[in-house]
Write an enzyme that holds these catalytic residues in place. Structure first.
Site, PDB file in Angstrom:
ATOM      1  N   VAL A  14      -9.712   7.047  12.359  1.00  0.00           N
ATOM      2  CA  VAL A  14      -9.853   6.919  13.812  1.00  0.00           C
ATOM      3  C   VAL A  14      -8.774   7.735  14.513  1.00  0.00           C
ATOM      4  O   VAL A  14      -9.044   8.589  15.360  1.00  0.00           O
ATOM      5  CB  VAL A  14      -9.780   5.440  14.248  1.00  0.00           C
ATOM      6  N   ASP A  60     -12.010   7.319   0.509  1.00  0.00           N
ATOM      7  CA  ASP A  60     -12.514   7.765   1.814  1.00  0.00           C
ATOM      8  C   ASP A  60     -13.954   8.263   1.782  1.00  0.00           C
ATOM      9  O   ASP A  60     -14.541   8.540   2.831  1.00  0.00           O
ATOM     10  CB  ASP A  60     -11.640   8.907   2.356  1.00  0.00           C
ATOM     11  N   ASP A 119       1.657   4.698   0.760  1.00  0.00           N
ATOM     12  CA  ASP A 119       1.142   5.757   1.617  1.00  0.00           C
ATOM     13  C   ASP A 119       1.184   7.109   0.903  1.00  0.00           C
ATOM     14  O   ASP A 119       2.192   7.468   0.272  1.00  0.00           O
ATOM     15  CB  ASP A 119       1.981   5.820   2.903  1.00  0.00           C
ATOM     16  N   ARG A 155       0.875  -1.161   0.000  1.00  0.00           N
ATOM     17  CA  ARG A 155       0.000   0.000   0.000  1.00  0.00           C
ATOM     18  C   ARG A 155       0.917   1.217   0.000  1.00  0.00           C
ATOM     19  O   ARG A 155       1.751   1.383   0.891  1.00  0.00           O
ATOM     20  CB  ARG A 155      -0.904  -0.015   1.219  1.00  0.00           C
ATOM     21  N   HIS A 197      -6.824   3.567  10.186  1.00  0.00           N
ATOM     22  CA  HIS A 197      -5.946   4.201  11.185  1.00  0.00           C
ATOM     23  C   HIS A 197      -6.044   5.724  11.137  1.00  0.00           C
ATOM     24  O   HIS A 197      -5.998   6.384  12.185  1.00  0.00           O
ATOM     25  CB  HIS A 197      -4.496   3.747  10.986  1.00  0.00           C
ATOM     26  N   GLU A 249      -2.806   4.994  -1.721  1.00  0.00           N
ATOM     27  CA  GLU A 249      -3.567   5.953  -0.936  1.00  0.00           C
ATOM     28  C   GLU A 249      -3.370   7.303  -1.634  1.00  0.00           C
ATOM     29  O   GLU A 249      -2.418   8.016  -1.355  1.00  0.00           O
ATOM     30  CB  GLU A 249      -3.082   6.035   0.513  1.00  0.00           C
TER      31      GLU A 249
END
Length: 582
Positions: A390, A318, A259, A257, A387, A296
Site C-alpha cells: 500500500v 508477495d 525485515d 519479523r 504496509h 521478509e
C-alpha cells in the site's frame, strides 16, 4: 558464532546495582558520563573489545552518555532516548510482560494483523492501541505484528529508519504501556510479534560507527549493510542477537519479523539469520512457549524455512498479492510486470510462488525463486495488503480505494481460501480507503531532501504525478485510520465477512494448511477459480460476467461477497463459499 550473550548497555545486576557493557574494540578509554554531574564511571576493557563496569544502583531517569576517547555519544544499546536519538540515553527499568500460562500461537493456526502504532489510532500511542485489542479479538485474529518500535529521528516514521534498536520510540509511550499492550493481547489469546530491522541503520542519528565497525561498504537499498561477516563481526552479531533476546525475553514479544532478510548480507559459515532463528527457538523451549521467526526474504527461496537452511518458521510471500492486484487492476508497472495473467492467480493459490525459478523475473532481470513443492503451506505468509504494497504505491492507495470494496473483498476471500497463513493490514477488514503514505520527520535537511528526491524518482513512472511530501506532518495525519468508517453500512458488511472468513480459516474448514488438501482449478475462459477443501467449496469469479456455479447437494452457503445473487449464478468479480453440513 557469537560468543555467549551478555547484557549490553545499562542493566541491573542480581544485587540491584547498575552495570554497563559496551562493545568498542581498538578504543583507548571509555567512561559513562552523567547529566546530573555525578562522577563519571570508568569502564574496563577486555581482549575482545568489551568494556564494562558496575556501580551503585542508578535511579530510573538518570541520563548519561558513553564517552569514547574523549567524545560523548548516546549508548548504542540505550533503552530510552527521551530527547531524541541525538540526545542522552536514560536509565530505565523494564519489567517483562507477565502472562501466566501463556504458550503463544503456532504458525499453523496464525491469522496475522499488521499495524503501525502511530497511525492505528487517532492518538498514535501504545495505550490507545491497547484499547483497540478487543476489536482484533472480536475479528478473530490471533497474532498482531507491530511495525518497528525502535527509536528513530523525530516524531513520525514507518520505523524502518531506526537507529537505536533497543530503545522504544518515545512518541509511542513508555515501556509500561508496551507491557500492558502485550499482557492484554495475551489475555485475549493474541500473540504479539515485532518487526525488527537488522539489515541497515537509518540515515540520521546512527552513532554505532563511533564504537565499532557496525556497518560495511556493501550497500542495501537504504544504506550501508550491517557488518555480519567482516572485521569485529563477532561483536556486531552479538549486538543483534542480544537485541532479539531483549525484545523476546526481557520485554515479552512472541517472535519477530526480520525485515528485508535478503538484504542481510552475510557470508559466514553459519548465517546470522539461522543463528537468530535458533536463538528464538531456544528461548521458546526455555520459557515453554512458541516464539516465531518470520522472514521478509521476497526471493521465493525454500532455504529460508528449510531445517538445514536458515530455519525460519515462515516467510512473507508477495506473489498472491501481485497476481491478484495485477489481474484485478490491470497494472503492469514495476513488480507487476511479472504478473497479469489469469494463470498467475491460479498458480499463486495452488502453489504459493509464481516466480519459482522457472521464469524470468522481469523486474529484477534474473530468474527468481525455487520449487514451492519443497515447502509446507504454513511456510508462506500471504496477504492482499501490507504496509509496503500500500505505502509504496504512488498515492498510498488501499485496495478498497484502488479497486472498490467488492473486488477488495474478493481478493480477501482468495487469500483465506488458499492453504497459506493469512495476514491483514490494519483497516482492510472494514474496507478502509484512507491512504497509507510514506512519512518521516528527519531533522537533517540533506536527509529530508534526499527522501523527497527518492520518492519522486520512485514514482517517476507516473507522468505528472507529484507524491505527497513525506516530511509534511499532514502526510502522516492523512494516513491515520478512520475508525468511524467501520460503523458505516459498507464497513459493517465487510467486517461481518472478514469475521466469517477468519472463523472458517481458524476452524480448519477454509483453506486448511496441509499440503495437497486444497484443490485449485481455473477456467481461463470463464475466469472462474474453484478451491475445493474437504469441508468447503469456494468459487472466485475473476471476470466481469455473471457465471454459473454450483455446490454439492446439501451444502450450506456461508459467505458471499455481494449482498444477494441469483440462484446458481455468481456475479462478476465476486466470490461465494459453501460448507459441508454438520
Amino acid at each position: 558464532m557469537f560468543p555467549p550473550l551478555g547484557r549490553l548497555g545499562h542493566h541491573r545486576l542480581a544485587d540491584g546495582r547498575s552495570a554497563f557493557r559496551v562493545f568498542a574494540p581498538e578504543k583507548l578509554a571509555l567512561r559513562i558520563v552523567f547529566d546530573d554531574g555525578r562522577t563519571p564511571l570508568v569502564l574496563s576493557g577486555d581482549a575482545l573489545g568489551y568494556w564494562s563496569a558496575a556501580t551503585e544502583a542508578l535511579p530510573a531517569g538518570t541520563r548519561y552518555r558513553v564517552e569514547v576517547d574523549g567524545a560523548a555519544w548516546p549508548d548504542p544499546a540505550s533503552r530510552r532516548q527521551p530527547e531524541g536519538v541525538h540526545g542522552p540515553s536514560e536509565v530505565v527499568d523494564i519489567a517483562p510482560a507477565a502472562s501466566p500460562g501463556w504458550r503463544g500461537v503456532e504458525i499453523d493456526d496464525a491469522v496475522i494483523y499488521e499495524l503501525h502504532v502511530g497511525t492505528f489510532t487517532p492518538e498514535g500511542s501504545l495505550a490507545a492501541a491497547t484499547q483497540r485489542l478487543g476489536h482484533l479479538a472480536a475479528l478473530g485474529v490471533n497474532a498482531v505484528e507491530l511495525m518497528p518500535l525502535a527509536a528513530f529521528p523525530g516524531e513520525r516514521n514507518w520505523g524502518y529508519d531506526g537507529v537505536q534498536p533497543f530503545a522504544l520510540h518515545a512518541a509511542y509511550g513508555a515501556w509500561a504501556e508496551l507491557k500492558r499492550f502485550i499482557e492484554q493481547a495475551h489475555t485475549l489469546g493474541i500473540a504479539v510479534l515485532l518487526d525488527v530491522v537488522y539489515n541497515h541503520f537509518g540515515p540520521e542519528g546512527n552513532y554505532t560507527g563511533q564504537f565499532a565497525p557496525y556497518t560495511r561498504a556493501a550497500a542495501t537499498p537504504w544504506g550501508a549493510a550491517i557488518n555480519f561477516d567482516g572485521e569485529y563481526a563477532y561483536g556486531v552479531r552479538e549486538y543483534f542477537a542480544e537485541n532479539l533476546r531483549f525484545w523476546v525475553e526481557d520485554v515479552g514479544f512472541d517472535g519477530v519479523r526480520l525485515d528485508a532478510a535478503s538484504e542481510i548480507h552475510d557470508n559466514s559459515p553459519v548465517p546470522i539469520v539461522r543463528e537468530l532463528s535458533e536463538l528464538a527457538r531456544e528461548i521458546g523451549r526455555r520459557q515453554h512457549r512458541t516464539v516465531l521467526t518470520i522472514a521478509e526474504h521476497l526471493r521465493n527461496n525454500a532455504r529460508v524455512t528449510a531445517a538445514d537452511g536458515l530455519g525460519c518458521d515462515t516467510q512473507w510471500n508477495d506473489d498472491l498479492n501481485h497476481a491478484l492486484v495485477a489481474w484485478l487492476s490491470g497494472e503492469r508497472w514495476r513488480h507487476y510486470a511479472n504478473f497479469g495473467r489469469f494463470e498467475d492467480v491460479v498458480r499463486a493459490l495452488a502453489s504459493g510462488w509464481v516466480l519459482d525459478g522457472t521464469r524470468l523475473d522481469r523486474f529484477r532481470r534474473h530468474f527468481t525463486g525455487s520449487d514451492p513443492a519443497t515447502t509446507l503451506p504454513h511456510e508462506h505468509v500471504v496477504h492482499v495488503q501490507n504496509h509496503d504494497q500500500v505505502g509504496n504505491r504512488p498515492g498510498g492507495e488501499r485496495l478498497a480505494a484502488l479497486l472498490g470494496p467488492e473486488r477488495a473483498l474478493l481478493a480477501a476471500v482468495a487469500m483465506f481460501a488458499s492453504p497459506f497463513v493469512p495476514m491483514l493490514f490494519m483497516g482492510e477488514e472494514w474496507g478502509e480507503t484512507t491512504p497509507f503514505l510514506f512519512f518521516e520527520d528527519f531533522g537533517e535537511r540533506r536527509v529530508v531532501r534526499g527522501v523527497r528526491a527518492g520518492r519522486r524518482a520512485e514514482n517517476g513512472f507516473v507522468p505528472g504525478f507529484d507524491p505527497p511530501d513525506p516530511h509534511a506532518r499532514s502526510t502522516f495525519l492523512a494516513s491515520k485510520l478512520r475508525w468511524d468508517r467501520a460503523a458505516t453500512a459498507q464497513g459493517r458488511f465487510m467486517l461481518e465477512r472478514y469475521r466469517r472468513l477468519i472463523d472458517l480459516k481458524r476452524a480448519g474448514d477454509l483453506g486448511p494448511r496441509e499440503r495437497g488438501v486444497v484443490q485449485v482449478d481455473g477456467d481461463a475462459a470463464a475466469k472462474l477459480v474453484r478451491l475445493a477443501a474437504p469441508r468447503t467449496l469456494t468459487w472466485l469469479n475473476l471476470g466481469p460476467d455473471e457465471q454459473d456455479v454450483a455446490a454439492p447437494g446439501g451444502w450450506d452457503e456461508v459467505l458471499c461477497t455481494v449482498p444477494s445473487r441469483p440462484p446458481g449464478r455468481l456475479p462478476g468479480f465476486s466470490a461465494v463459499v459453501w460448507r459441508a453440513p454438520g
